[in-house]
Design a protein around this motif. Structure first.
Motif, PDB file in Angstrom:
ATOM      1  N   ARG A 247      48.228  35.046  31.529  1.00  0.00           N
ATOM      2  CA  ARG A 247      47.127  35.584  30.714  1.00  0.00           C
ATOM      3  C   ARG A 247      47.405  35.536  29.211  1.00  0.00           C
ATOM      4  O   ARG A 247      46.482  35.575  28.406  1.00  0.00           O
ATOM      5  N   GLU A 248      48.659  35.462  28.831  1.00  0.00           N
ATOM      6  CA  GLU A 248      49.011  35.388  27.407  1.00  0.00           C
ATOM      7  C   GLU A 248      49.290  33.960  26.957  1.00  0.00           C
ATOM      8  O   GLU A 248      49.902  33.737  25.922  1.00  0.00           O
TER       9      GLU A 248
ATOM     10  N   GLY B 135      52.401  36.438  36.877  1.00  0.00           N
ATOM     11  CA  GLY B 135      51.587  35.535  37.677  1.00  0.00           C
ATOM     12  C   GLY B 135      51.027  34.405  36.837  1.00  0.00           C
ATOM     13  O   GLY B 135      51.461  34.155  35.719  1.00  0.00           O
ATOM     14  N   ALA B 136      50.059  33.715  37.395  1.00  0.00           N
ATOM     15  CA  ALA B 136      49.451  32.567  36.710  1.00  0.00           C
ATOM     16  C   ALA B 136      47.936  32.647  36.798  1.00  0.00           C
ATOM     17  O   ALA B 136      47.377  33.033  37.812  1.00  0.00           O
ATOM     18  N   THR B 137      47.299  32.272  35.703  1.00  0.00           N
ATOM     19  CA  THR B 137      45.837  32.220  35.668  1.00  0.00           C
ATOM     20  C   THR B 137      45.332  30.781  35.742  1.00  0.00           C
ATOM     21  O   THR B 137      44.159  30.545  35.994  1.00  0.00           O
TER      22      THR B 137
ATOM     23  N   PRO C 248      37.292  34.689  36.212  1.00  0.00           N
ATOM     24  CA  PRO C 248      37.455  35.835  35.311  1.00  0.00           C
ATOM     25  C   PRO C 248      37.403  37.155  36.080  1.00  0.00           C
ATOM     26  O   PRO C 248      36.602  37.320  37.005  1.00  0.00           O
ATOM     27  N   GLY C 249      38.296  38.072  35.712  1.00  0.00           N
ATOM     28  CA  GLY C 249      38.319  39.395  36.328  1.00  0.00           C
ATOM     29  C   GLY C 249      39.029  39.467  37.664  1.00  0.00           C
ATOM     30  O   GLY C 249      39.015  40.513  38.300  1.00  0.00           O
ATOM     31  N   THR C 250      39.638  38.373  38.127  1.00  0.00           N
ATOM     32  CA  THR C 250      40.363  38.406  39.394  1.00  0.00           C
ATOM     33  C   THR C 250      41.868  38.478  39.159  1.00  0.00           C
ATOM     34  O   THR C 250      42.348  38.224  38.060  1.00  0.00           O
TER      35      THR C 250
END
Length: 114
Positions: free
Chosen positions: A39-40, A61-63, A102-104
């Motif tokens: 997320r960063e 984790g990973a996005t 988004p949002g998960t």
């Protein structure tokens, strides 16, 4: 070709096949790179990832992931490659990429299909 020589060739081929099969499971890796983004926007790239077992995508984790290997991956939202009822894992085929909605929750682990 004589029977004796033919037997030698067949025996040699069988021994070579046996040796290759015996070593094939030791430290097998996927050819290429697998990249994940958190997320960063921190990017982690793994060269020739291990084929066996469950692999962690880190605490954050990973996005987003990019699969530049010759094998397919399954991504999980759990840290131990376990499926949860609402998410059976996300399949990412060779040379493809994917992002979470988004949002998960982020992906936390992966396994390789081989």
């Amino acid at each position: 070709m004589s029977d004796h020589r033919r037997l030698g060739v067949i025996t040699g081929a069988a021994l070579l096949l046996l040796a290759a099969t015996g070593c094939s499971g030791l430290g097998r890796t996927a050819v290429g790179t697998f990249s994940s983004v958190d997320r960063e926007d921190l990017v982690v790239t793994i060269s020739n990832p291990l084929v066996r077992g469950c692999q962690s995508l880190g605490a954050r984790g990973a996005t987003r992931v990019v699969n530049d290997t010759r094998v397919d991956f399954v991504l999980y939202r759990t840290p131990n490659c376990k499926k949860v009822t609402e998410d059976g894992g996300t399949y990412v085929a060779t040379t493809l990429s994917d992002s979470i909605a988004p949002g998960t929750m982020p992906w936390r682990s992966y396994s390789i299909i081989h």
